[in-house]
Write a protein that holds these residues in place. Structure first.
Motif, PDB file in Angstrom:
ATOM      1  N   SER A   1       0.850  -1.232   0.003  1.00 10.98           N
ATOM      2  CA  SER A   1       0.019   0.038  -0.023  1.00 10.98           C
ATOM      3  C   SER A   1       0.987   1.337   0.078  1.00 10.98           C
ATOM      4  O   SER A   1       0.481   2.234  -0.143  1.00 10.98           O
ATOM      5  CB  SER A   1      -0.863  -0.065   1.070  1.00 10.98           C
ATOM      6  N   ASP A   2       2.088   1.128   0.143  1.00 15.87           N
ATOM      7  CA  ASP A   2       2.765   2.536   0.247  1.00 15.87           C
ATOM      8  C   ASP A   2       3.767   2.872  -1.150  1.00 15.87           C
ATOM      9  O   ASP A   2       4.384   3.640  -0.995  1.00 15.87           O
ATOM     10  CB  ASP A   2       4.116   2.088   1.305  1.00 15.87           C
ATOM     11  N   ARG A   3       3.136   2.154  -2.062  1.00 16.11           N
ATOM     12  CA  ARG A   3       3.465   2.348  -3.506  1.00 16.11           C
ATOM     13  C   ARG A   3       5.213   2.435  -3.664  1.00 16.11           C
ATOM     14  O   ARG A   3       5.715   3.164  -4.364  1.00 16.11           O
ATOM     15  CB  ARG A   3       3.037   3.979  -4.106  1.00 16.11           C
ATOM     16  N   SER A   4       5.656   1.644  -2.927  1.00 14.80           N
ATOM     17  CA  SER A   4       7.061   1.306  -3.173  1.00 14.80           C
ATOM     18  C   SER A   4       7.350   0.471  -4.371  1.00 14.80           C
ATOM     19  O   SER A   4       8.465   0.530  -4.797  1.00 14.80           O
ATOM     20  CB  SER A   4       7.709   0.764  -1.894  1.00 14.80           C
ATOM     21  N   GLY A   5       6.575  -0.198  -4.918  1.00 19.53           N
ATOM     22  CA  GLY A   5       6.636  -0.905  -5.937  1.00 19.53           C
ATOM     23  C   GLY A   5       7.039  -2.246  -5.696  1.00 19.53           C
ATOM     24  O   GLY A   5       7.250  -3.164  -6.621  1.00 19.53           O
ATOM     25  N   GLN A   6       7.184  -2.769  -4.424  1.00 21.01           N
ATOM     26  CA  GLN A   6       7.340  -4.034  -4.279  1.00 21.01           C
ATOM     27  C   GLN A   6       5.987  -4.972  -3.706  1.00 21.01           C
ATOM     28  O   GLN A   6       4.955  -4.128  -3.485  1.00 21.01           O
ATOM     29  CB  GLN A   6       8.032  -3.931  -2.793  1.00 21.01           C
ATOM     30  N   THR A   7       6.031  -6.175  -3.749  1.00 23.68           N
ATOM     31  CA  THR A   7       4.978  -6.962  -3.755  1.00 23.68           C
ATOM     32  C   THR A   7       5.066  -7.108  -2.074  1.00 23.68           C
ATOM     33  O   THR A   7       5.936  -6.947  -1.214  1.00 23.68           O
ATOM     34  CB  THR A   7       5.049  -8.254  -4.440  1.00 23.68           C
ATOM     35  N   LEU A   8       3.710  -7.601  -1.492  1.00 24.30           N
ATOM     36  CA  LEU A   8       3.600  -8.063  -0.272  1.00 24.30           C
ATOM     37  C   LEU A   8       4.735  -9.137   0.241  1.00 24.30           C
ATOM     38  O   LEU A   8       5.340  -9.010   1.076  1.00 24.30           O
ATOM     39  CB  LEU A   8       2.402  -8.601   0.158  1.00 24.30           C
ATOM     40  N   PHE A   9       4.994 -10.019  -0.529  1.00 21.99           N
ATOM     41  CA  PHE A   9       6.195 -10.966  -0.185  1.00 21.99           C
ATOM     42  C   PHE A   9       7.533 -10.404  -0.242  1.00 21.99           C
ATOM     43  O   PHE A   9       8.145 -10.691   0.690  1.00 21.99           O
ATOM     44  CB  PHE A   9       6.226 -11.915  -1.652  1.00 21.99           C
ATOM     45  N   GLU A  10       7.893  -9.549  -1.272  1.00 20.87           N
ATOM     46  CA  GLU A  10       8.973  -8.928  -1.002  1.00 20.87           C
ATOM     47  C   GLU A  10       9.128  -7.847   0.240  1.00 20.87           C
ATOM     48  O   GLU A  10      10.292  -7.863   0.791  1.00 20.87           O
ATOM     49  CB  GLU A  10       9.217  -7.868  -2.332  1.00 20.87           C
TER      50      GLU A  10
END
Length: 85
Positions: free
Chosen positions: A34-43
């Motif tokens: 949700s923080d728009r970091s471009g990461q997936t929940l897994f990452e």
């Protein structure tokens, strides 16, 4: 007062990543944070565990290309896609 724990001080982090995400309808691990970091929940979860644990074990699921790291141990589900049960 006890001294604070030093990050990576011998702790082992467990990331539960098995199951099919049937109720969600799609792979939860691949959802964006949700923080728009471009990461997936897994990452995101993997990064948080690696920052404070000496060893990280991913239980279930499959090893993703971006996680080819000798410090991360992947343990497959005994029954494919059955989750941690």
């Amino acid at each position: 007062m006890p001294a604070p724990l030093h990050p990576r001080s011998g702790w082992t982090g467990l990331l539960l990543a098995g199951g099919l995400s049937k109720r969600m309808g799609r792979d939860k691990a691949a959802l964006p944070t949700s923080d728009r970091s471009g990461q997936t929940l897994f990452e995101d979860a993997l990064g948080k565990l690696r920052s404070c644990c000496a060893q990280v074990i991913v239980l279930g699921g499959e090893q993703h290309p971006e996680t080819r790291d000798p410090e991360i141990l992947f343990l497959a589900d005994r029954e494919k896609a059955a989750g941690p049960l």
